[in-house]
Structure formats: structure tokens, C-alpha cells
Design an enzyme around this catalytic site. Structure first.
Site, mmCIF file in Angstrom:
data_model
loop_
_atom_site.group_PDB
_atom_site.id
_atom_site.type_symbol
_atom_site.label_atom_id
_atom_site.label_comp_id
_atom_site.label_asym_id
_atom_site.label_seq_id
_atom_site.Cartn_x
_atom_site.Cartn_y
_atom_site.Cartn_z
ATOM 1 N N GLU A 99 0.811 -1.216 0.000
ATOM 2 C CA GLU A 99 0.000 0.000 0.000
ATOM 3 C C GLU A 99 0.846 1.269 0.000
ATOM 4 O OE1 GLU A 99 -3.093 0.240 -0.404
ATOM 5 O OE2 GLU A 99 -4.014 -1.652 0.171
ATOM 6 N N GLU A 130 7.335 -21.670 7.735
ATOM 7 C CA GLU A 130 7.440 -20.827 8.921
ATOM 8 C C GLU A 130 8.416 -21.389 9.955
ATOM 9 O OE1 GLU A 130 4.300 -21.779 12.310
ATOM 10 O OE2 GLU A 130 3.313 -20.982 10.537
#
Length: 316
Positions: A99, A130
Site C-alpha cells: 500500500e 514458517e
């Protein structure tokens, strides 16, 4: 039982024991029959849960502010802001990073989101990613970290190896490190120079940290990027003067921002934007400072992009 099976069983037992100590994984017996409630009742409970998140964030505001000042100092010298996480935490980092170019006209390389397992992990779970500190190290090595960079490890549990490994590697390279988690006394916060722990408590659905923990992480990431950009002069007051006008909506917003900042007529705004190749900040400076396009560009460059400083120089 083979030795490998025994090792796996032992690892699973250890991980289960570790998870049981985490607030974010705690079971709430009072909600054990939530599925029997009406939809409206569940929605009310969920809404009440979400309302507690900003209060939890508020307890960490001094730490958040200190981290932001440290990030802005480094980014003013050309450093980057890099988020690293797995699963929901990783996706939130990628979202925040993505963004920044349209909102603040940053280069995509300035704010970066790394997710364990790579871009495909945004929409599909990448099993085992992960759990690898080595994967985080490899991802960061591709970015060639410098001491002016900041790496933010994001993990609800505060124990995710990818996030912890990213922070450890970055700190060893002299970069600024921030650890954002939702459990107290987390390994992630301990590994980072700036530890931010937003303890939101057990989730509505046991262990579903995309809920309150995810909301808390989103709020903090909003602060990290937005306030850093304010400190870097990417705004004028509360106006996004560095917005990139890449579509019709944003072109209309650009004109509105110039109007709000200057009070100029539509004709003046069009002339200013034409004289500055559509750059909002430059257009505002030509109107308020009474200078031409090239002078506005020079003054902003000399002021490191800070419009208020450039305005002071133009009228001084």
C-alpha cells in the site's frame, strides 16, 4: 518405533507444551458452546472482543513511537523498511508494504514484505516454511541488508522461527530490528532491539490468531508505515501530498488534495499540475509559494521532500 518417529513424537510433544503456555493459544471454556448461539449473539461477542484490541495497543504506544522514530531516522538516510512473517502475519506485512507506493509514492524497494514460502504463500499455505530460520536468512541475504535498513519480525505467537530468524540475522548485520508479537516475554521481542508485544488475550476460536492478534498487528503496522511517512515529509498536515495518481480516482483525489491545501480555483489547480507534471506536492508549492515548476522541484529537493520546509524557503 523408529528413532525418526520417536524424534518427531518428541518434537510434537515439546511444541504442544510450548503452545499451551501462550496466551494466544489459550482455550476459553466459556465459549465452548458458541456454536449453539444465534448468529447475532456470536457477532456481538466477536465485536466486543475486537473492541478490546485498541486498548491493548495503547499500552505499547511509547515503544511503538520509539521504534517509528528509529525507522524514520534510517529511512531518511536511504534505508528500507522490511517486514518478515509467516502465514497471517506475513500477509499483513506484504499488504502494508504494497500500500505504500500508491499512498506515499515510495519505490516498491523502499518498503518490502517478506512472507515465509514466497509470494505463493499469500494465497496458499506453504507447509514448513514458517519453521525455518534458514529460509528467513536466505530471503534477507537477497536484499543485501545495510545498517540503515529496518527489519520487522511479525508473529502472533512471538516464537515463529521464520520471524525470529529474520530479526536475528538482521541484527547481526547491524540493521535496526523490531519484533511485533501478541504474547508477553516472547522470543521475538527478546531478539529485537525494539520489542512490541500487544497482548490481546485468547481468541474467540482457540488459536485462530488471524482474529484479535491479526487486528492488533494490522493496527501497529498501520502506525509504523504511516507515521514514518509523516516523519519523512510524505504528507502535508493530514493530506497525502505524495499520492501517485495512477488511475482516474487518484487523479481526482490529487486535484482535491491541491484544492484542500491551497483553496485555489479549479483553473489554478489545473495550471499548477500541468506545470509540475502532475506532482501534487510540487503543485501546492507553486501555488502557495508563488514559484514556477522547476523552482518548486529544486526547493523540495533541497528540503528532502518536506513541503513545509520548502514553503518556508520559498517565502523566506
Amino acid at each position: 518405533m523408529t528413532s525418526s518417529t520417536a524424534d518427531a513424537s518428541s518434537n510434537h510433544h515439546s511444541l504442544r507444551a510450548e503452545l499451551e503456555t501462550l496466551t494466544t493459544e489459550a482455550f476459553r471454556p466459556e465459549l465452548s458452546e458458541i456454536d449453539r448461539l444465534s448468529t447475532l449473539e456470536i457477532a456481538k461477542i466477536m465485536n466486543a472482543e475486537d473492541a478490546t484490541v485498541p486498548t491493548a495497543v495503547a499500552t505499547q504506544l511509547p515503544r511503538i513511537a520509539a521504534a517509528i522514530d528509529a525507522v524514520a531516522e534510517r529511512m531518511s538516510r536511504g534505508g528500507r523498511l522490511i517486514y518478515a512473517g509467516a502465514g497471517t502475519a506475513g500477509r499483513l506485512g506484504v499488504l502494508d508494504a504494497s500500500e505504500c507506493p500508491p499512498t506515499f509514492n515510495t519505490d516498491p524497494s523502499e518498503v518490502v514484505g517478506l512472507i515465509a514460502g514466497g509470494p505463493s504463500a499469500m494465497v496458499t499455505s506453504v507447509e514448513g516454511a514458517e519453521d525455518s530460520k534458514e529460509l528467513a536468512e536466505a530471503d534477507l541475504k537477497e536484499l543485501s541488508l545495510t545498517p540503515d535498513d529496518t527489519v520487522v519480525g511479525v508473529s502472533a505467537s512471538g516464537r515463529t522461527p521464520y520471524a525470529v530468524g529474520a530479526v536475528e540475522h538482521a541484527r547481526a548485520r547491524g540493521a535496526l530490528t523490531i519484533g511485533l508479537s501478541c504474547n508477553a516475554h516472547s522470543a521475538l521481542a527478546a531478539a529485537a532491539e525494539h520489542g512490541i508485544e500487544i497482548v490481546v488475550g485468547p481468541e474467540l476460536l482457540t488459536g485462530s490468531t488471524r482474529l484479535k492478534a491479526g487486528t492488533a498487528q494490522k493496527l501497529v503496522l498501520n502506525m509504523l508505515s504511516t507515521i514514518t511517512m509523516i516523519r519523512l515529509g510524505k504528507t502535508y498536515g493530514n493530506l497525502m501530498v505524495d499520492v501517485r495518481a495512477s488511475n482516474e480516482k487518484l487523479r481526482a483525489r490529487s486535484r482535491r488534495i491541491v484544492a484542500l491545501a491551497t483553496g485555489a480555483s479549479d483553473e489554478e489547480i489545473e495550471q499548477a499540475l500541468a506545470a509540475t507534471d502532475g506532482e501534487v506536492k510540487n503543485a501546492i508549492l507553486t501555488i502557495l509559494g508563488g514559484v514556477d515548476g522547476p523552482t518548486a522541484a529544486r526547493l523540495l529537493e533541497e528540503s528532502d521532500g518536506h513541503l513545509r520546509a520548502a514553503l518556508a524557503a520559498s517565502t523566506g
